[in-house]
Design an enzyme around this catalytic site. Sequence first.
Site, short mmCIF file in Angstrom:
data_model
loop_
_atom_site.label_atom_id
_atom_site.label_comp_id
_atom_site.label_asym_id
_atom_site.label_seq_id
_atom_site.Cartn_x
_atom_site.Cartn_y
_atom_site.Cartn_z
N GLY A 180 0.86 -1.18 0.00
CA GLY A 180 0.00 0.00 0.00
C GLY A 180 0.89 1.22 0.00
O GLY A 180 2.09 1.13 0.21
N CYS A 181 0.29 2.38 -0.23
CA CYS A 181 1.06 3.63 -0.25
C CYS A 181 1.47 3.98 1.18
O CYS A 181 2.53 4.51 1.43
CB CYS A 181 0.17 4.71 -0.84
N GLN A 182 0.60 3.65 2.14
CA GLN A 182 0.83 4.03 3.53
C GLN A 182 1.55 2.94 4.31
O GLN A 182 2.47 3.21 5.06
CB GLN A 182 -0.51 4.30 4.22
#
Lengths: 140, 411
Positions: free
Chosen positions: A50-52
Amino acid sequence: MTINSIQNEIIEEFSVFSEWLEKYEYLIELGKDLPLIDDKFKKDEYLIKGCQSKVWLHAELIDGNIKFTADSDAIITKGIIGLVIRVFSDHTPQEIIDTDLYFIDKIGLQEHLSPTRSNGLLAMLKQIKMYALAFQAKQK
Amino acid sequence: MNNQSTYFDIEKVRADFPILNTSVNGKPLIYFDNGATSQKPTAVITAINNFYSHQNSNIHRGVHTLSQNATNAFEEARKKVQLFVNAEHNHEIIFTRGTTESINLIAHTFRKQFLKKGDEIIISTMEHHSNIVPWQLVCEENEAVLKVIPINDKGELLIDEYKKLISSKTKLVSITHVSNTLGTINPIEEIIKIAKENGAYTLIDGAQAVPHTKIDVQKLDCDFYVFSGHKMYGPTGIGVLYGKEKILNNLPPYQGGGDMIKTVSFEKTTYNELPHKFEAGTPHIAGGIGLGVAVDYMNNIGIENIEAYEQELLTYATTQIKTINGIRIIGEAQKKAGVLSFLVNNTHPSDIGLIIDKLGVAIRTGHHCTEPLMNRLGIPGTARASFSFYNTKKEIDIFVDAVSKAVKMLA
């Protein structure tokens, strides 16, 4: 226990929390307590990026039931994963394919599944269903 | 800490931004995600509303009064932007969708006109993905080479290394003015000067600089300077490409369509003059006008006042956050804009961001579209607070308390 009775049990557990931070505290505790995945599965092959935050997911078929293990580098995500695993793990591929996940909505964590959160959770749920389909195909 | 500013009336300024009065999760909003986008003053919101209510029509082609009025308003906005960054001519200001499109416009047209096999383009380790990927695409297509200026552990560019990288092969140096992740203010005057001595063109990504500091493109003497409207209190979907007249005239058009042509026939089409040559199709008219009003708003407060006050906020926030045990500030350059990136012990930045969101504080977490920089620093991401002139020291106190609380919960 069926998948749905586990979902209902979690909804019941969360009903005692009146505040957001209490929910998070609970998720953090879950995240801390659970040794979720064998280190040998914590590699790129099992990584959902994920990006986070990152999520690792591993699945194996044991006596007709799928055993899921997973982990995340972010602890709140890890807590939610712990709940998802509790719901889906140790059930047959058919049960997993047939069941809708509703407890996350009911306990007010649906925002964590929004694509904009980009924390790997949404992709993980899709992957769980994919594993179930794959194992079911194998059994046939 | 009281809400005080020696530079302007902070309460009056805050009243100009309606969103600052809203609540998030039952708490008053503390908006520290200005690096991602800034909030909009009533003057800008009103201008957009007013355009659609009273002026709306297409520009540059109508003979009727509304069209004339809309054209005048849009071109007046261009003039305001020109004066704001001190460009020599107003036709050196090209309206785009934002910084990303401005960079892509140059990458695409520069590649065609100037870039040959074996040529080199220099960027830096701290660039935003939008100042990396367009050049990777260009280099791949033209068999050119992308070179990267390294940084030190504080997050400062190594100028000596830059001097070693640059040569007669270097065609373009494209560098950010202010790092969106670290806040580092780069010595772009020196970088531009060195590029010129080597015959290279220069592009400066000013997305994080224009909202916070005085820009004079003539004094900088860069060839291109790009920025976004929405980070400087204007609307989203409007941005700026400044380019020197002579160079822009030498570049081929970017997109084809209406407004960018002089005459069209199936045998030969001739292109319009600057700035219209690069503005194919109906532009974001309301956005341009809104940006002009945002420029007026900043001028009224005074960019020097904005800069001085934001420096005060940064200094205060840096001091206060250091009271948290295990804090690690990411980006400790000597010259910094109002960006505070941090990590605490082994906690994941997204956990901190999620918890303090429930306490009303909006910050950004993640890699901030600077993955190569994160890799260089050996971290997965940071939590980032970025300040604007409508923020206060009182808000910083609440933010620091919220982070402390999150850290305790996560410990």
